[in-house]
Design an enzyme around this catalytic site. Structure first.
Site, PDB file in Angstrom:
ATOM      1  N   LYS A   1      58.605  -8.240 -40.653  1.00  0.00           N
ATOM      2  CA  LYS A   1      58.307  -8.406 -39.594  1.00  0.00           C
ATOM      3  C   LYS A   1      57.765  -6.576 -40.797  1.00  0.00           C
ATOM      4  O   LYS A   1      58.615  -5.977 -41.209  1.00  0.00           O
ATOM      5  CB  LYS A   1      59.172  -7.509 -38.949  1.00  0.00           C
ATOM      6  CG  LYS A   1      59.042  -7.291 -36.858  1.00  0.00           C
ATOM      7  CD  LYS A   1      59.961  -7.429 -36.286  1.00  0.00           C
ATOM      8  CE  LYS A   1      59.707  -6.699 -35.230  1.00  0.00           C
ATOM      9  NZ  LYS A   1      58.462  -6.844 -34.414  1.00  0.00           N
TER      10      LYS A   1
HETATM   11  N1  PMP Z   1      56.315 -12.108 -32.469  1.00  0.00           N
HETATM   12  C1  PMP Z   1      55.761 -10.482 -32.227  1.00  0.00           C
HETATM   13  C2  PMP Z   1      53.659 -10.421 -33.113  1.00  0.00           C
HETATM   14  C3  PMP Z   1      56.655 -10.126 -32.729  1.00  0.00           C
HETATM   15  O1  PMP Z   1      55.460  -8.662 -32.449  1.00  0.00           O
HETATM   16  C4  PMP Z   1      57.855  -9.711 -31.863  1.00  0.00           C
HETATM   17  C5  PMP Z   1      58.589  -8.752 -31.583  1.00  0.00           C
HETATM   18  N2  PMP Z   1      59.695  -8.060 -32.209  1.00  0.00           N
HETATM   19  C6  PMP Z   1      58.028 -11.220 -31.504  1.00  0.00           C
HETATM   20  C7  PMP Z   1      57.086 -12.155 -31.281  1.00  0.00           C
HETATM   21  C8  PMP Z   1      58.856 -11.271 -30.404  1.00  0.00           C
HETATM   22  O2  PMP Z   1      60.153 -11.483 -31.597  1.00  0.00           O
HETATM   23  P1  PMP Z   1      61.801 -10.634 -31.082  1.00  0.00           P
HETATM   24  O3  PMP Z   1      62.020 -11.979 -29.768  1.00  0.00           O
HETATM   25  O4  PMP Z   1      62.467 -10.838 -32.632  1.00  0.00           O
HETATM   26  O5  PMP Z   1      61.760  -9.704 -30.866  1.00  0.00           O
END
Ligand code: PMP
Length: 296
Positions: A153
């Site tokens: 991320k």
């Molecule tokens: N894909 C992207 C590109 C994101 O930014 C997020 C948010 N973090 C998610 C998927 C979903 O991830 P999570 O369930 O861990 O929040």
């Protein structure tokens, strides 16, 4: 909106007022986008404030930091402790928590040993709202996994998310759906994607997507509910023939989708497996139905 005169943030081991926080104009992250971050939610539960899957989020943060050569001096357990302190100091229960790790002043394109860690939190409603979404297939692709670490991320990756979201809004849609470099559906700008066909759920495999923690929770909930969930590659055309679809993410939680490229899904949202998962997710995160989940 995000802070007031009294809001405290964690900054490099200290508690500072958000309004007083200062950073160098030469931070590498601001110029070149090599910070890493997380998005976490806490919920006011009958047992007090609980941070949902804190350990998983901080492990992902540490993984992202390692991939970007950012040395973080804290463990996932320490981060969790700071997070509870952050919530307490700011008197927050239902909150969105934003940890950010960024590089210090450095105008070159090599890693720097100066690394800053900031944690802040604020009250934030569901990111995609509560109404069913009209989604468009984006003209932007997700970053090629050979050009960066898509499973990390990284702040810079979100330039792609901003472009896709802006395009969708400018064209009168609520949200975008991005394809991978091979033309298969990858994910939304800030959420993973699922669709339902003949009572089976499908989602894109890992490789071109952020491995969402909410996505992983869907696998756990499907197992508990006896729902079939299959990872596979699929095209937007296949999605258009689906019975229903939804996004998942920490900020968005479970968000139902009404249409893709103006083609409506067949089922009413209330009749879908996604709506059952949505209700189950709400119970899982906000009430004392934790089971074996790692609420810390
Ligand atoms: N894909 C992207 C590109 C994101 O930014 C997020 C948010 N973090 C998610 C998927 C979903 O991830 P999570 O369930 O861990 O929040």
């Amino acid at each position: 909106m995000y802070f007031n005169d009294n809001t405290l943030v964690f900054f490099n081991g200290q508690w500072l007022k958000a309004k007083d926080l200062q950073v160098s104009p030469y931070v590498q992250s601001m110029h070149y986008g090599n910070g890493v971050f997380e998005g976490i939610r806490s919920y006011a539960t009958p047992d007090g404030t609980k941070v949902f899957k804190s350990e998983e989020h901080y492990k992902r943060l540490l993984h992202s930091a390692e991939k970007m050569y950012l040395k973080v001096p804290y463990t996932a357990e320490e981060f969790t402790k700071f997070t509870y302190e952050l919530l307490e100091k700011n008197n927050l229960g239902n909150a969105y928590i934003r940890p950010l790790v960024f590089a210090g002043a450095n105008m070159s394109l090599i890693p720097t040993n100066e690394v800053h860690v900031m944690l802040c939190a604020w009250e934030w409603g569901k990111y995609l709202g509560t109404k069913l979404l009209d989604v468009m297939t984006s003209s932007y692709q997700r970053p090629n996994p050979k050009s960066c670490h898509v499973e990390a991320k990284v702040t810079g990756h979100y330039v792609n998310s901003i472009l896709a979201t802006t395009e969708a809004k400018q064209k009168g849609y609520d949200e975008a759906l991005l394809l991978d470099a091979n033309g298969f559906v990858a994910e939304g700008p800030g959420a993973n994607f699922f669709f339902e066909k003949d009572e089976v759920l499908f989602t894109s495999p890992l490789g071109n997507i952020l491995p969402g923690i909410t996505r992983a929770t869907m696998f756990e909930l499907c197992e508990e509910l006896g729902f079939r969930l299959i990872e596979k590659h699929f095209t937007p055309e296949e999605v258009k023939g689906a019975d229903s679809a939804f996004f998942t993410g920490t900020a968005a939680e479970v968000a139902g989708i009404q249409s893709l490229d103006r083609v409506n899904f067949k089922l009413k949202w209330e009749e879908t497996l996604g709506s059952v998962l949505q209700a189950k997710y709400t119970r899982r995160v906000s009430f004392n139905e934790y089971g074996n989940f790692s609420f810390v």
